[in-house]
Design a protein around this motif. Sequence first.
Motif, PDB file in Angstrom:
ATOM      1  N   TYR A  53       0.802  -1.217   0.000  1.00 21.50           N
ATOM      2  CA  TYR A  53       0.000   0.000   0.000  1.00 21.50           C
ATOM      3  C   TYR A  53       0.839   1.273   0.000  1.00 21.50           C
ATOM      4  O   TYR A  53       0.331   2.352   0.260  1.00 21.50           O
ATOM      5  N   ALA A  54       2.107   1.170  -0.335  1.00 25.85           N
ATOM      6  CA  ALA A  54       2.989   2.340  -0.326  1.00 25.85           C
ATOM      7  C   ALA A  54       2.735   3.267  -1.513  1.00 25.85           C
ATOM      8  O   ALA A  54       2.863   4.475  -1.395  1.00 25.85           O
ATOM      9  N   THR A  55       2.364   2.706  -2.664  1.00 29.80           N
ATOM     10  CA  THR A  55       2.154   3.501  -3.873  1.00 29.80           C
ATOM     11  C   THR A  55       0.825   3.109  -4.504  1.00 29.80           C
ATOM     12  O   THR A  55       0.568   1.934  -4.737  1.00 29.80           O
ATOM     13  N   PHE A  56       0.017   4.123  -4.771  1.00 26.84           N
ATOM     14  CA  PHE A  56      -1.325   3.878  -5.297  1.00 26.84           C
ATOM     15  C   PHE A  56      -1.475   4.354  -6.726  1.00 26.84           C
ATOM     16  O   PHE A  56      -0.891   5.356  -7.124  1.00 26.84           O
ATOM     17  N   ALA A  57      -2.330   3.644  -7.459  1.00 27.88           N
ATOM     18  CA  ALA A  57      -2.854   4.131  -8.730  1.00 27.88           C
ATOM     19  C   ALA A  57      -4.247   4.673  -8.437  1.00 27.88           C
ATOM     20  O   ALA A  57      -4.980   4.117  -7.614  1.00 27.88           O
ATOM     21  N   VAL A  58      -4.607   5.749  -9.088  1.00 26.36           N
ATOM     22  CA  VAL A  58      -5.946   6.314  -8.961  1.00 26.36           C
ATOM     23  C   VAL A  58      -6.725   5.922 -10.214  1.00 26.36           C
ATOM     24  O   VAL A  58      -6.245   6.102 -11.332  1.00 26.36           O
ATOM     25  N   LEU A  59      -7.915   5.384 -10.001  1.00 30.97           N
ATOM     26  CA  LEU A  59      -8.767   4.952 -11.097  1.00 30.97           C
ATOM     27  C   LEU A  59     -10.054   5.761 -11.093  1.00 30.97           C
ATOM     28  O   LEU A  59     -10.568   6.121 -10.026  1.00 30.97           O
ATOM     29  N   ARG A  60     -10.566   6.023 -12.290  1.00 29.80           N
ATOM     30  CA  ARG A  60     -11.809   6.786 -12.428  1.00 29.80           C
ATOM     31  C   ARG A  60     -12.748   6.034 -13.355  1.00 29.80           C
ATOM     32  O   ARG A  60     -12.372   5.680 -14.470  1.00 29.80           O
ATOM     33  N   LEU A  61     -13.970   5.790 -12.875  1.00 28.88           N
ATOM     34  CA  LEU A  61     -15.001   5.133 -13.672  1.00 28.88           C
ATOM     35  C   LEU A  61     -15.972   6.188 -14.181  1.00 28.88           C
ATOM     36  O   LEU A  61     -16.678   6.823 -13.389  1.00 28.88           O
ATOM     37  N   ALA A  62     -15.964   6.387 -15.481  1.00 27.84           N
ATOM     38  CA  ALA A  62     -16.888   7.322 -16.114  1.00 27.84           C
ATOM     39  C   ALA A  62     -18.079   6.524 -16.632  1.00 27.84           C
ATOM     40  O   ALA A  62     -17.910   5.638 -17.475  1.00 27.84           O
TER      41      ALA A  62
END
Length: 151
Positions: free
Chosen positions: A125-134
């Motif tokens: 959990y040190a580095t995250f990707a951000v995801l967006r659902l359109a």
Amino acid sequence: MSIRLTDDEAWAAIEAAHTGILTTLRADGRPITLPTWFVVVDRTVCLRTPVGSKKVARVRRDPRASFLVEHGEQWQALFGVHLSGQLRTVTDDTEQAHVHGALDEKYRDYRLAPDAMPETARQAYATFAVLRLAPEGRLLTWDNSRMRPPS
């Protein structure tokens, strides 16, 4: 009265929900459905996941996804909002920071302190990707409490 919600009611319900159910597709096309914490930004659903997670790999391979919030234990109380669309990785630093801040604020009282996690979890959990659902198309909504028995 219809059991459907207006778009404004549906988005307010999504925003108010604590946990959403996200479905993405495996390489063989089978769905995989997992609970997730999320925030709503400009009528999209945003979440974060460890950058090395299988969820990120699935999204890169096939961005189709669906998302559900629901509640109610008895039939007359069943309520839900379901949307489908394209799940994409957010690459803009400003957008990422906004989503991280909103998630931190929404879930502040529910998170485990990093020093209380096992080392392997801390690393994951040190580095995250951000995801967006359109969302694409109409939201599927229902609120059975709006249904009235015949008089």
